[in-house]
Design an enzyme around this catalytic site. Structure first.
Site, mmCIF file in Angstrom:
data_model
loop_
_atom_site.group_PDB
_atom_site.id
_atom_site.type_symbol
_atom_site.label_atom_id
_atom_site.label_comp_id
_atom_site.label_asym_id
_atom_site.label_seq_id
_atom_site.Cartn_x
_atom_site.Cartn_y
_atom_site.Cartn_z
ATOM 1 N N GLN A 1 0.810 -1.214 0.000
ATOM 2 C CA GLN A 1 0.000 0.000 0.000
ATOM 3 C C GLN A 1 0.843 1.264 0.000
ATOM 4 O O GLN A 1 1.839 1.354 0.689
ATOM 5 C CB GLN A 1 -0.890 -0.019 1.209
ATOM 6 N N LEU B 1 -10.147 -2.484 -3.158
ATOM 7 C CA LEU B 1 -9.258 -1.310 -3.134
ATOM 8 C C LEU B 1 -9.343 -0.490 -4.430
ATOM 9 O O LEU B 1 -8.543 0.406 -4.648
ATOM 10 C CB LEU B 1 -7.801 -1.700 -2.880
ATOM 11 N N ASN C 1 -11.245 3.580 -3.092
ATOM 12 C CA ASN C 1 -10.075 3.359 -3.940
ATOM 13 C C ASN C 1 -8.817 3.659 -3.150
ATOM 14 O O ASN C 1 -8.684 4.718 -2.568
ATOM 15 C CB ASN C 1 -10.165 4.281 -5.161
ATOM 16 N N CYS C 2 -7.923 2.722 -3.151
ATOM 17 C CA CYS C 2 -6.781 2.821 -2.251
ATOM 18 C C CYS C 2 -5.486 2.473 -2.971
ATOM 19 O O CYS C 2 -4.476 2.238 -2.359
ATOM 20 C CB CYS C 2 -7.037 1.848 -1.109
ATOM 21 N N VAL C 3 -5.530 2.389 -4.305
ATOM 22 C CA VAL C 3 -4.342 2.010 -5.062
ATOM 23 C C VAL C 3 -4.026 3.141 -6.040
ATOM 24 O O VAL C 3 -4.936 3.760 -6.570
ATOM 25 C CB VAL C 3 -4.573 0.695 -5.829
#
Lengths: 432, 135
Positions: free
Chosen positions: A116, A215, A247-249
């Protein structure tokens, strides 16, 4: 639909046993925030603990890995509550009055997956690449319970909800505070708009939402947008949290919830509304992986643009690779309906900037605004304090083995910095 | 959406092999991300339909080693737009600077999970339910 935003300027944040806003300082009790977050079952089930910190502009502080950035808001008049379908009930929002705690954000951080990314530096060269370095940040670092490794979907949801709940709790503190400044935004009905502005070009915003999987998701009134068809939304609905980030990417070009609440395309279209153009509405469409979904969603975008008798459309995308295809499909089909487009994207043009920027292209996509080249290399100096953890720096996008050097500096591409090349244009890179 | 029985998943991700439902055909190859793209390109050129985007996910091609792509089990007629998408995906892959690093198992596990959930999201499978097959 008409919404008044009341901006309460927050110049400082202090931990306190009492929750209040006084002379521009937010006093907040972290224990009370924690208790509110733990009212959610998913949070109880998967989060062992939360640690809180405050990061201020100019400090030698690095926040990483960042999951989401959220601006605290509260609805004081009108239907529904903030973050409908997730924190509040699913009622329609976007009208009445909303108070905004401006100049601050809730930042959620902590490990979810092992690669991450997401860095916010509060000072130094990295701070120039992220708009969040200019805010007073209330940082929530989540610690997972044992066993979360095999339950990443559930844990991601828990952290996402926890951040939204923290922001909703803090927003509530501003309910009875008199705003420093107010601003009104109104969208007319189709016929009213044509009658009021007969000579102005009709323009809509085609807002593409990241919708691919864990993600990589976006929620509209609580619904996973990959399971939706292209549709219309009032721009003011987005100001009350109708669209939320999962959304984490790809830190540089993900749209955080803060971006959705403060969408610069919406802001600029409203600023020009009634002067140079007639801002008709937002069209939201997804970026699914299945090619037939892309076909269907982009066909639908083009149909709606025609049905609304638009003269122009601004199209923004979110993410890398797969969404480039949706972006080009949308643009090409909308242009073929006789509607002029301008697209907003960022670029992966290689570290030397010499490669083709997007994974797709078309001659009809001839008006492009870029958020910058995500492959550009930067060296981030050591910071005195890290909120979160540096465990992941060697495996983040644009980082490499040795990214975290012995002297504490980081060599990486700017794609590691939250918001650096944002594809709504909400970033600090500019040729102006 | 085409029937699941017409799908063929080309993958280098062992988690996909374990978690896909029995009625979905999976072809596992112990190859690199780029080699998966090339395998699929050759299939698309031979007339297999390309059902999912090769550059799914915002995890960059030089970051994750895993890739799963869905094509039609049987070759039909080559579609020009699909041939363009797969070949330009290989060009996109090649513009990323190769990263030489040993990834720890916990990171590899997460990359496998993300590739798997992107695949599930694409073809409408319940990713969480499928993980129960990973015993």
């Amino acid at each position: 639909m008409k919404l008044e935003l009341g901006y309460i300027q927050i110049k400082d944040i202090q931990f306190s046993k009492e929750c209040k806003v006084e002379n521009g300082t937010l006093y907040v009790d972290p224990d009370a925030v924690k208790a509110f977050m733990y009212e959610e079952d998913d949070v109880k089930d998967w989060v062992a603990d939360f640690k809180f910190d405050i990061a201020k502009p100019g400090e030698s502080v690095r926040i990483t890995p960042v999951k989401d950035v959220i601006e605290p808001r509260v609805k004081v008049e009108g239907g529904g509550g903030i973050f409908p379908g997730v924190v509040a009930k699913v009622d329609t929002v976007g009208s009445g009055k909303t108070h905004v705690l401006r100049g601050m954000a809730v930042v959620t951080a902590g490990k979810i997956v092992g690669f991450q990314e997401g860095i916010i530096d509060m000072s130094g060269p990295g701070a120039e690449y992220t708009p969040f370095s200019k805010l007073n940040n209330f940082v929530v670092v989540a610690e997972p319970k044992d066993g979360y490794q095999d339950h990443k979907h559930e844990y991601e949801r828990a952290v996402r909800l926890a951040g939204l709940r923290a922001a909703a709790f803090i927003g509530e503190i501003g309910r009875n505070v008199t705003p420093d400044e107010t601003q009104e935004f109104e969208t007319l009905g189709i016929k009213e708009g044509i009658e009021k502005y007969p000579d102005l070009p009709r323009v809509a915003y085609v807002h593409m939402l990241q919708t691919q999987g864990l993600l990589h998701d976006t929620y509209v009134y609580g619904v996973d947008a990959k399971k939706t068809l292209t549709t219309i939304i009032y721009p003011t609905e987005t100001m009350d949290g109708a669209i939320l980030s999962g959304n984490c990417v790809s830190a540089c070009d993900k749209n955080t919830t803060y971006h959705h609440l403060n969408n610069p395309v919406v802001a600029e279209l409203f600023a020009q509304h009634g002067k140079t153009l007639n801002y008709v509405c937002n069209i939201i469409t997804n970026e699914n992986v299945y090619l037939a979904d892309k076909q269907r969603s982009s066909d639908w975008s083009a149909k709606l643009c025609r049905l609304l008798d638009l003269d122009g459309a601004i199209v923004s995308q979110e993410g890398f690779g797969n969404p480039d295809t949706d972006l080009i499909m949308n643009t090409k089909k909308i242009e073929l309906q006789g509607v002029k487009t301008t697209i907003i994207t960022d670029e992966y043009a290689g570290q030397d900037g010499k490669s083709q920027s997007l994974a797709d292209a078309d001659p009809l996509a001839d008006a492009v605004v870029t958020g910058g080249n995500a492959n550009e290399v930067i060296i981030l100096p050591k910071m005195d304090k890290v909120i979160g953890m540096l465990d992941y720096v060697d495996v983040i996008a644009g980082g490499h083995a040795g990214s975290l050097r012995e002297d504490g500096t980081i060599e990486a591409e700017i794609q590691v910095i939250t918001g650096a090349t944002n594809e709504m244009g909400f970033n600090r890179l500019s040729a102006r | 959406m085409e029937s699941r029985s017409t799908y063929l998943v080309i993958t280098n991700n062992p988690l996909v092999v374990k978690c896909m439902p029995a009625d979905l055909a999976v072809e596992y190859h112990d190859v690199t991300y780029r080699e998966v793209l090339v395998l699929v390109r050759d299939m698309v050129y031979a007339g297999h339909r390309l059902y999912t985007h090769p550059l799914s996910g915002s995890v960059k091609p030089n970051e994750t080693p895993y890739k799963s792509i869905v094509v039609s089990k049987k070759p039909k007629k080559m579609e020009m737009d699909e041939a363009f998408i797969i070949s330009s995906s290989i060009e996109t892959f090649d513009k990323f600077t190769p990263i030489r690093r040993e990834l720890p198992e916990r990171v590899l596990k997460d990359f496998r999970l993300i590739d798997y959930t992107l695949l599930c999201g694409a073809v409408g499978l319940d990713a969480v339910a499928g993980l129960s097959n990973n015993k």
